[in-house]
Design a protein around this motif. Structure first.
Motif, mmCIF file in Angstrom:
data_model
loop_
_atom_site.group_PDB
_atom_site.id
_atom_site.type_symbol
_atom_site.label_atom_id
_atom_site.label_comp_id
_atom_site.label_asym_id
_atom_site.label_seq_id
_atom_site.Cartn_x
_atom_site.Cartn_y
_atom_site.Cartn_z
ATOM 1 N N LEU A 75 -3.397 70.730 82.989
ATOM 2 C CA LEU A 75 -3.918 70.899 84.354
ATOM 3 C C LEU A 75 -5.004 69.869 84.642
ATOM 4 O O LEU A 75 -5.008 69.229 85.687
ATOM 5 N N HIS A 76 -5.927 69.718 83.688
ATOM 6 C CA HIS A 76 -7.033 68.791 83.907
ATOM 7 C C HIS A 76 -6.522 67.351 84.019
ATOM 8 O O HIS A 76 -6.921 66.609 84.900
ATOM 9 N N ARG A 77 -5.597 67.001 83.132
ATOM 10 C CA ARG A 77 -5.155 65.609 83.135
ATOM 11 C C ARG A 77 -4.213 65.295 84.290
ATOM 12 O O ARG A 77 -4.359 64.277 84.962
ATOM 13 N N PHE A 107 -5.628 68.031 88.171
ATOM 14 C CA PHE A 107 -6.975 67.735 88.669
ATOM 15 C C PHE A 107 -7.186 66.228 88.815
ATOM 16 O O PHE A 107 -7.777 65.762 89.770
ATOM 17 N N HIS A 108 -6.728 65.461 87.821
ATOM 18 C CA HIS A 108 -6.855 64.003 87.894
ATOM 19 C C HIS A 108 -5.521 63.369 88.267
ATOM 20 O O HIS A 108 -5.070 62.427 87.631
ATOM 21 N N LEU A 109 -4.910 63.876 89.308
ATOM 22 C CA LEU A 109 -3.668 63.298 89.816
ATOM 23 C C LEU A 109 -3.913 61.841 90.204
ATOM 24 O O LEU A 109 -3.031 60.990 90.124
ATOM 25 N N LEU A 141 -10.321 70.542 94.526
ATOM 26 C CA LEU A 141 -9.849 70.981 93.215
ATOM 27 C C LEU A 141 -10.735 70.465 92.081
ATOM 28 O O LEU A 141 -11.142 71.221 91.205
ATOM 29 N N HIS A 142 -11.033 69.177 92.059
ATOM 30 C CA HIS A 142 -11.781 68.637 90.929
ATOM 31 C C HIS A 142 -12.652 67.443 91.317
ATOM 32 O O HIS A 142 -13.625 67.141 90.634
ATOM 33 N N GLY A 143 -12.297 66.775 92.432
ATOM 34 C CA GLY A 143 -13.058 65.599 92.849
ATOM 35 C C GLY A 143 -14.530 65.932 93.032
ATOM 36 O O GLY A 143 -15.405 65.209 92.555
ATOM 37 N N HIS A 178 -16.288 68.149 91.601
ATOM 38 C CA HIS A 178 -16.966 68.343 90.317
ATOM 39 C C HIS A 178 -17.344 67.011 89.663
ATOM 40 O O HIS A 178 -18.322 66.938 88.925
ATOM 41 N N HIS A 179 -16.569 65.961 89.925
ATOM 42 C CA HIS A 179 -16.959 64.655 89.387
ATOM 43 C C HIS A 179 -18.004 63.986 90.274
ATOM 44 O O HIS A 179 -18.824 63.207 89.800
ATOM 45 N N TYR A 180 -17.958 64.300 91.547
ATOM 46 C CA TYR A 180 -18.922 63.752 92.502
ATOM 47 C C TYR A 180 -20.310 64.344 92.251
ATOM 48 O O TYR A 180 -21.311 63.631 92.239
ATOM 49 N N ALA A 205 -19.373 62.624 78.363
ATOM 50 C CA ALA A 205 -18.767 61.287 78.341
ATOM 51 C C ALA A 205 -17.606 61.216 79.333
ATOM 52 O O ALA A 205 -17.394 60.195 79.981
ATOM 53 N N HIS A 206 -16.860 62.310 79.471
ATOM 54 C CA HIS A 206 -15.771 62.351 80.454
ATOM 55 C C HIS A 206 -16.332 62.153 81.869
ATOM 56 O O HIS A 206 -15.712 61.512 82.706
ATOM 57 N N HIS A 207 -17.518 62.692 82.117
ATOM 58 C CA HIS A 207 -18.121 62.541 83.442
ATOM 59 C C HIS A 207 -18.821 61.200 83.617
ATOM 60 O O HIS A 207 -18.690 60.561 84.651
HETATM 61 ZN ZN ZN Z 1 -12.401 65.746 84.991
#
Ligand code: ZN
Ligand code: ZN
Ligand code: ZN
Length: 358
Positions: free
Chosen positions: A226-228, A231-233, A250-252, A254-256, A331-333
């Motif tokens: 799901l994450h890969r 969320f990171h479509l 959905l996930h953008g 959370h990275h913002y 590190a992912h962020h």
């Molecule tokens: Zn992510």
């Protein structure tokens, strides 16, 4: 020519470069290079394929490639041919990660007591021309006409505000955009218990326990997939504002704003939308005496995952595994969001070759 042969011609007197596995003698051109001769000499004797494509480092026009053709002297032997597509992907990736590197956080995220610097909202909007953090974000994103590449670049560049951002900016909708972390176990653990009890109705506790364990295992894979892929479509996202809105929700987001406490765990409404098709899949794949147990295990895994995610972001974590996973997820962020998709463990990152080194 061989790589080592080319590498010897690395001075202003004899300057060779490699581009797409072809070798060029650009000695005569060095002094005429619009970017300055020292810039070429930095790459004398080396492969310049990627650097010529890298827009940030050094933009090149079609004319530049034509000039290059005039200096062709041969090809590189025994060199694996990289396709143009791979190169595009590579230079795009490097260009994106460079934006993260510019930030102070890319150096400090490994610290135990890591805390991002507060974003100066006025400078941020002036410099990046993305969203204004002082105003409601969703209406801005809805009205804006960003290109996909710009949206993806900006949304993955982390900002930080001590308070929660404004999402809808509507008094009735705004509370719906916020989810306190403990809502997740509060809502989903009863649903999990309900499915487990349905499983026990079949009168085989051992099979229930086995199915539950299987469900937890399946969840760990789902967490990764799901994450890969959902969320990171990202690059497969349709080039449309509505698609950006969905990605953002959905996930953008959370990275913002990775540290926004009230937009970190999955809101139950959104979780329902993702869970229902998965419940159906569970009933399709497994006989009833197992399906309920598997779903219960999957839900349990999900609750652990979402709480772990919050814990990694906001707690002074306890001991080895979580300490490691906290750095890994930061590190992912803050370093590379195109790797390191595991939250609770690195297991599936190893299996799929997306382990993130930091
Ligand atoms: Zn992510
Ligand atoms: Zn992404
Ligand atoms: Zn996160």
């Amino acid at each position: 020519f061989s790589l080592s042969q080319v590498a010897k011609h690395n001075t202003a007197d004899s300057c060779w470069v490699i581009h797409n596995n072809k070798v060029y003698d650009v000695t005569e051109f060095v002094s005429d290079h619009p970017g300055g001769d020292d810039l070429i000499l930095d790459y004398a004797g080396k492969d310049i394929t990627a650097i010529m494509k890298d827009v940030i480092e050094h933009a090149h026009s079609d004319a530049a490639y034509e000039i290059l053709d005039e200096y062709l002297i041969g090809t590189l032997d025994d060199h694996p041919v990289t396709t143009a597509k791979d190169l595009d992907r590579d230079s795009l990736h490097r260009q994106r990660m460079k934006l993260l590197e510019e930030e102070e956080e890319s150096k400090t995220y490994v610290k135990e007591d890591f805390k991002p610097l507060e974003t100066d909202t006025i400078t941020d909007i002036k410099k990046n021309n993305f969203l204004d953090l002082r105003k409601a974000l969703i209406p801005q994103l809805y009205k804006a006409r960003f290109t996909k590449e710009f949206y993806l670049e900006q949304v993955h560049k982390p900002r930080y505000m001590p308070n929660s951002a404004i999402f809808f900016g509507h008094p009735l909708l705004e509370p719906l955009s916020k989810t306190v972390w403990y809502v997740v176990p509060l809502i989903w653990l009863p649903v999990c218990a309900y499915h487990l009890s349905l499983s026990l109705v079949f009168g085989n506790p051992l099979l229930s326990v086995f199915s539950f364990g299987l469900g937890v295992g399946i969840w760990t894979l789902l967490e990764y997939l799901l994450h890969r892929f959902l969320f990171h479509l990202d690059d497969y996202l349709p080039d449309h504002q509505i698609a950006f809105l969905l990605h953002f929700t959905l996930h953008g987001f959370h990275h913002y704003l990775p540290m926004d406490r009230l937009r970190l765990v999955m809101p139950p409404t959104l979780a329902c939308l993702i869970a229902l098709p998965l419940f159906r899949l569970g009933h399709f794949l497994f006989p009833p005496m197992m399906a309920y147990g598997v779903i219960a295990g999957g839900l349990f895994g999900y609750v652990l995952y979402d709480c772990t995610h919050y814990y990694l972001h906001h707690a002074k974590v306890y001991k080895h595994h979580f300490r490691e996973m906290k750095k890994y997820h930061m590190a992912h962020h803050y370093k590379n969001y195109e790797d390191g998709y595991g939250i609770t463990s690195k297991l599936w990152d190893y299996a799929f070759g997306t382990v993130l080194s930091y």
